[in-house]
Write an enzyme that holds these catalytic residues in place. Structure first.
Site, PDB file in Angstrom:
ATOM      1  N   GLU A   1      52.558  67.615  41.481  1.00 42.44           N
ATOM      2  CA  GLU A   1      51.216  67.750  40.896  1.00 42.44           C
ATOM      3  C   GLU A   1      50.316  68.534  41.833  1.00 42.44           C
ATOM      4  O   GLU A   1      50.313  68.292  43.051  1.00 42.44           O
ATOM      5  CB  GLU A   1      50.650  66.345  40.662  1.00 42.44           C
ATOM      6  CG  GLU A   1      49.903  66.169  39.376  1.00 42.44           C
ATOM      7  CD  GLU A   1      50.770  66.332  38.135  1.00 42.44           C
ATOM      8  OE1 GLU A   1      50.837  67.455  37.598  1.00 42.44           O
ATOM      9  OE2 GLU A   1      51.388  65.338  37.708  1.00 42.44           O
ATOM     10  N   HIS A   2      49.603  69.484  41.243  1.00 37.14           N
ATOM     11  CA  HIS A   2      48.692  70.352  41.998  1.00 37.14           C
ATOM     12  C   HIS A   2      49.440  71.180  43.044  1.00 37.14           C
ATOM     13  O   HIS A   2      48.901  71.516  44.090  1.00 37.14           O
ATOM     14  CB  HIS A   2      47.543  69.545  42.628  1.00 37.14           C
ATOM     15  CG  HIS A   2      46.615  68.980  41.589  1.00 37.14           C
ATOM     16  ND1 HIS A   2      45.594  69.700  41.036  1.00 37.14           N
ATOM     17  CD2 HIS A   2      46.621  67.772  40.957  1.00 37.14           C
ATOM     18  CE1 HIS A   2      44.971  68.946  40.124  1.00 37.14           C
ATOM     19  NE2 HIS A   2      45.586  67.771  40.051  1.00 37.14           N
TER      20      HIS A   2
ATOM     21  N   ASP B   1      51.393  73.809  41.689  1.00 38.38           N
ATOM     22  CA  ASP B   1      51.704  75.109  41.046  1.00 38.38           C
ATOM     23  C   ASP B   1      50.809  76.238  41.539  1.00 38.38           C
ATOM     24  O   ASP B   1      51.285  77.321  41.854  1.00 38.38           O
ATOM     25  CB  ASP B   1      51.733  75.011  39.508  1.00 38.38           C
ATOM     26  CG  ASP B   1      50.455  74.552  38.846  1.00 38.38           C
ATOM     27  OD1 ASP B   1      49.516  74.162  39.565  1.00 38.38           O
ATOM     28  OD2 ASP B   1      50.393  74.595  37.599  1.00 38.38           O
TER      29      ASP B   1
ATOM     30  N   GLY C   1      45.927  65.074  29.531  1.00 37.10           N
ATOM     31  CA  GLY C   1      46.757  65.634  30.595  1.00 37.10           C
ATOM     32  C   GLY C   1      48.154  65.954  30.109  1.00 37.10           C
ATOM     33  O   GLY C   1      49.103  65.995  30.884  1.00 37.10           O
ATOM     34  N   LEU C   2      48.294  66.183  28.791  1.00 37.58           N
ATOM     35  CA  LEU C   2      49.630  66.503  28.260  1.00 37.58           C
ATOM     36  C   LEU C   2      49.693  67.953  27.785  1.00 37.58           C
ATOM     37  O   LEU C   2      50.582  68.339  27.043  1.00 37.58           O
ATOM     38  CB  LEU C   2      49.977  65.548  27.114  1.00 37.58           C
ATOM     39  CG  LEU C   2      50.057  64.077  27.529  1.00 37.58           C
ATOM     40  CD1 LEU C   2      50.314  63.194  26.324  1.00 37.58           C
ATOM     41  CD2 LEU C   2      51.132  63.861  28.591  1.00 37.58           C
ATOM     42  N   SER C   3      48.717  68.737  28.209  1.00 34.72           N
ATOM     43  CA  SER C   3      48.737  70.187  27.978  1.00 34.72           C
ATOM     44  C   SER C   3      48.583  70.607  26.536  1.00 34.72           C
ATOM     45  O   SER C   3      49.294  71.496  26.076  1.00 34.72           O
ATOM     46  CB  SER C   3      50.045  70.791  28.497  1.00 34.72           C
ATOM     47  OG  SER C   3      50.067  70.755  29.844  1.00 34.72           O
TER      48      SER C   3
ATOM     49  N   SER D   1      46.130  72.220  25.551  1.00 38.09           N
ATOM     50  CA  SER D   1      45.590  73.584  25.590  1.00 38.09           C
ATOM     51  C   SER D   1      46.693  74.604  25.842  1.00 38.09           C
ATOM     52  O   SER D   1      46.749  75.639  25.174  1.00 38.09           O
ATOM     53  CB  SER D   1      44.475  73.714  26.624  1.00 38.09           C
ATOM     54  OG  SER D   1      44.700  72.882  27.714  1.00 38.09           O
TER      55      SER D   1
ATOM     56  N   GLU E   1      43.516  81.144  29.991  1.00 40.59           N
ATOM     57  CA  GLU E   1      42.828  79.919  30.401  1.00 40.59           C
ATOM     58  C   GLU E   1      41.965  80.171  31.643  1.00 40.59           C
ATOM     59  O   GLU E   1      40.840  79.689  31.733  1.00 40.59           O
ATOM     60  CB  GLU E   1      43.864  78.815  30.659  1.00 40.59           C
ATOM     61  CG  GLU E   1      43.222  77.506  31.003  1.00 40.59           C
ATOM     62  CD  GLU E   1      43.813  76.321  30.259  1.00 40.59           C
ATOM     63  OE1 GLU E   1      44.695  76.517  29.396  1.00 40.59           O
ATOM     64  OE2 GLU E   1      43.371  75.199  30.552  1.00 40.59           O
TER      65      GLU E   1
ATOM     66  N   ASP F   1      51.992  74.459  33.027  1.00 41.17           N
ATOM     67  CA  ASP F   1      51.943  73.958  31.657  1.00 41.17           C
ATOM     68  C   ASP F   1      52.451  74.992  30.659  1.00 41.17           C
ATOM     69  O   ASP F   1      53.222  74.683  29.748  1.00 41.17           O
ATOM     70  CB  ASP F   1      50.510  73.557  31.296  1.00 41.17           C
ATOM     71  CG  ASP F   1      49.944  72.562  32.288  1.00 41.17           C
ATOM     72  OD1 ASP F   1      50.744  71.977  33.043  1.00 41.17           O
ATOM     73  OD2 ASP F   1      48.717  72.372  32.305  1.00 41.17           O
TER      74      ASP F   1
HETATM   75  C1  GLA Z   1      46.805  70.983  35.036  1.00 42.17           C
HETATM   76  C2  GLA Z   1      47.001  72.470  35.223  1.00 42.17           C
HETATM   77  C3  GLA Z   1      48.341  72.774  35.866  1.00 42.17           C
HETATM   78  C4  GLA Z   1      48.572  71.941  37.107  1.00 42.17           C
HETATM   79  C5  GLA Z   1      48.269  70.496  36.848  1.00 42.17           C
HETATM   80  C6  GLA Z   1      48.313  69.671  38.107  1.00 42.17           C
HETATM   81  O1  GLA Z   1      47.700  70.490  34.100  1.00 42.17           O
HETATM   82  O2  GLA Z   1      46.923  73.123  33.985  1.00 42.17           O
HETATM   83  O3  GLA Z   1      48.435  74.141  36.140  1.00 42.17           O
HETATM   84  O4  GLA Z   1      47.859  72.452  38.183  1.00 42.17           O
HETATM   85  O5  GLA Z   1      46.985  70.324  36.270  1.00 42.17           O
HETATM   86  O6  GLA Z   1      49.587  69.604  38.598  1.00 42.17           O
END
Ligand code: GLA
Length: 728
Positions: A376-377, A379, A467-469, A471, A503, A515
């Site tokens: 997480e965080h 990328d 937080g499941l993307s 977007s 984005e 994502d």
């Molecule tokens: C969001 C961002 C991703 C990533 C995560 C954290 O989902 O869109 O690019 O940075 O947070 O891991």
């Protein structure tokens, strides 16, 4: 008779074979010599219909063993020689009305194996120098028998066109040390405009230098010299790409497409130059429109210079638009329909009609959300991530409309947003959900790719702000729909980057690539181990045995994300700047070790130090998680998830009290190997590795307790690892 007469001006052999005048010419269907012999019927070449693929010697061979004596005697200047060699007929199927394009994949695979066998068998004959596998299809090409079949000519010399190619490849290798075809393919793929269909191992494209209107090449990505190198995995992929390409040809003018298909591969026999050959198929069709032919007239036949009346880029785009859109769709044309049905929603094409009235056929797409298992965080720090796509996602349908207007319908919001393509595309405060669509369209325009007026409707099964993307799924789905409508081609990395830019630059969240990449490239049953610097990835099998991935929504909708998220990025950049002062080789946190960080502790702001400690530790946890999953060590993986949560909570500070409680309560229950916050943070979901039998405890004990203590309504769902986005 048949003989080889030397052409001293072109320095090549001409086969003179007058007996071929007698060959069967377009017989009525009942007299097809390639159909199996019917009981009581006239005897054909094939006595039984119990076969998959048959190979036999051509009754009217141009080349044969032993060859007849030449009918004339030659001279030093004008030599003649016996037409030694082999001519074989390969019948693909007992079904007279069949065609390679419509044959089932196992039969095509079988045919590929037969070609390989013949190549190997003929290679053993010391007289022979070249094996040419080819097929002529359709009356326009001069085919005299319609039964699905191809041919194999084994030559006593390397024919002039393959020979010329080999000489060019040799010269290229001597100059650059590389293979000409490998280099050309790399350029074609990087450019993308002429790519027609891409499999995992084989790619089809209209070459830059196409001479014929729909000339297409099909070649392995790997440097394979001949069919002899095909593995079973190659056979499976090639069969699907080949079939898909032929279906696209048929779709081009809504009629069976006449073509010549020729395989170029390594010459055979002593001293053959095999190394410089990169196996490939070439397809040429005489059609330039549905009913107009391209003839090889004066300039082509007399000067050897082709005039192509079409643009290769446009031919490729037209081929991409018709027929199956992916190799997966070739394998299973119903898969998207099934997937959408499983999502249990009203089909989007119907929603399109409801919102905008009747219209032409719609393109459909589905793009999944994702849950990040770990990483997480990392990328946007050039690091590693390990997400999987989930079953929930966004379904879209779109169709072209005249003019320069785009209308977008959010079925879930019951709202429509409208904007024009000939004016600057701007954010829409009244319909913020439409910004993702707008952003992608603007990026596609800025990439110089075509976008025409369209109507689009979408609906999602993904909780937003969880937080499941959702977007990224909307961005990816939009990009695929635009790609399908306009017929432009982009490989996954470019497409993912384009969506990310939408984005970053339009919506304004400085997110990383995870994502969008996960939504595009994930594979069912696997986690996607992605290197966010090189974008190389591996599909890691998720063999969870009696465990499942359970996702718990905390009921806290993540707010603050844009500001806090963008601030985390800045803190990481500050960390890199501090580390670089001492270790100039560090370009991103991905390059730093904990020891290096420790060595810079004094120079760094304490908050920045903790942010860096999280990222560096998290990258390492991803690598160890991949190892653990590969080794089937789920408990170890669970511990890494726990450690990830602690680090996100304490060092990166992207959790919140509710999510911490949800993780803690879950961890106290039975059968939970690991639990952590997933996604951008500040609320949203947790991801839990849980024994299936322990799910009731999670649902009936943990979640109610959470609700009692926070007043928030949590939700639990379990998802298998799903496939990436699809369009048809
Ligand atoms: C969001 C961002 C991703 C990533 C995560 C954290 O989902 O869109 O690019 O940075 O947070 O891991």
């Amino acid at each position: 008779m048949s003989e080889l007469r030397w052409h001293p001006f072109l320095e090549q052999w001409v086969i003179t074979a007058t007996h071929r005048q007698e060959r069967t010419f377009l017989p009525p269907d009942d007299y097809c010599p390639l159909c199996p012999t019917q009981p009581g019927g006239f005897p054909t070449e094939i006595p039984s219909d119990q076969f998959d693929v048959v190979v036999f010697d051509n009754k009217f061979p141009s080349l044969q063993a032993p060859p007849p004596e030449p009918a004339v005697s030659g001279s030093d200047l004008l030599p003649v020689t016996p037409a030694a060699g082999r001519c074989e007929v390969v019948v693909y199927s007992p079904d007279h009305r069949g065609a390679l394009a419509t044959m089932a994949l196992p039969r095509i695979e079988h045919l590929l194996r037969v070609w390989r066998d013949r190549y190997l068998a003929l290679s053993a004959d010391p007289q022979l120098r070249y094996v040419l596998v080819f097929e002529n299809k359709g009356q326009e090409v001069g085919v005299t028998l319609h039964h699905p079949h191809g041919q194999i000519y084994a030559f006593p010399f390397v024919p002039p066109i393959p020979e010329k190619e080999l000489a060019a490849s040799r010269a290229h290798r001597e100059r650059t040390g590389r293979c000409l075809m490998c280099d050309a393919m790399a350029e074609e793929q990087a450019d993308g405009r002429r790519v027609v269909l891409a499999g995992e191992r084989f790619v089809a494209w209209v070459p830059f230098h196409a001479r014929w209107p729909y000339e297409t090449y099909l070649a392995p990505r790997a440097h394979q010299r001949s069919m002899a190198e095909w593995t079973e995995a190659d056979v499976a992929d090639l069969a699907a790409v080949l079939k898909g390409l032929l279906l696209k040809f048929d779709a081009r003018f809504q009629r069976p497409f006449p073509y010549m298909m020729v395989v170029h591969q390594a010459p055979i026999g002593a001293g053959a130059d095999q190394a410089d050959c990169h196996l490939h198929f070439e397809f040429y069709s005489p059609l330039r429109t549905a009913d107009r032919l391209k003839y090889l007239a004066g300039c082509e036949s007399g000067a050897g210079t082709f005039i192509n009346d079409t643009l290769p880029e446009e031919s490729a785009a037209a081929l991409r638009r018709g027929g199956p859109r992916s190799v997966a769709a070739v394998r299973d044309p119903e898969r998207l329909t099934r997937r959408l049905r499983a999502a249990g929603r009203r089909p989007m094409p119907a929603a399109l009609v409801e919102a905008f009235g009747e219209g032409g056929p719609a393109v459909r797409a589905f793009a999944p959300g994702r849950v990040n298992l770990i990483g997480e965080h990392t990328d946007y720090n050039d690091g590693f991530v390990l997400p999987m796509a989930i079953e929930a996602g966004i379904e879209l349908a779109a169709r072209p409309r005249a003019g320069r207007e785009v209308r977008v319908r959010s079925v879930d919001f019951g709202e429509t947003a409208t904007f024009r393509l000939d004016q600057p595309i701007e954010r829409d405060a009244a319909h913020p959900w439409s910004d993702y669509v707008r952003g992608v369209i603007r990026e596609v325009q800025q990439a110089g790719l075509p976008v025409d007026g369209l109507d689009l409707a979408f609906s999602g099964t993904l909780a937003q702000g969880a937080g499941l993307s959702s977007s990224a799924a909307l961005e990816v789905g939009t990009a695929l729909v635009l790609q399908a409508l306009a017929g432009f081609a982009m490989e996954v990395p470019r497409l993912a980057r384009l969506c990310q830019r939408a984005e970053n630059q339009f919506v304004g969240l400085q997110c990383g690539i995870m994502d969008q990449y996960a939504s595009l490239a994930a594979r069912a049953g696997h986690a996607l181990f992605l290197d966010c610097r090189s974008l190389a990835f591996e599909q890691v099998p998720l063999d969870l045995g009696r465990h499942v991935v359970a996702i718990c929504h905390s009921g806290v909708k993540h707010a603050l994300v844009a500001s806090e998220y963008n601030r985390r990025r800045q803190e990481c950049e500050a960390g890199v700047a501090g580390l670089r002062a001492r270790f100039p080789a560090i370009r991103a946190l991905r390059d730093a070790s904990l020891e290096q960080l420790e060595a810079c502790r004094e120079a760094l702001d304490p908050v920045v130090f903790r942010r860096c400690r999280h990222v560096i530790g998290e990258d390492d946890r991803v690598l160890r998680s991949v190892e653990a999953l590969r080794a089937g060590e789920l408990a170890r993986f669970g511990r890494l998830m726990d450690a990830s949560h602690a680090s996100l909570r304490d060092d990166y500070q992207v959790s919140c009290p509710e999510v911490d409680l949800l993780v803690e309560l879950a961890r106290q229950g039975p059968g939970v190997l690991g639990a952590r916050i997933t996604g951008g943070g500040f609320g949203g979901c947790t991801v839990n590795l849980v024994e299936r039998d322990a799910l009731p405890h999670l649902r009936d004990v943990v979640l109610p307790e959470y609700q009692r203590r926070t007043g928030r309504v949590p939700r639990l769902f379990v998802s298998t690892a799903a496939d990436g986005a699809e369009v048809d």
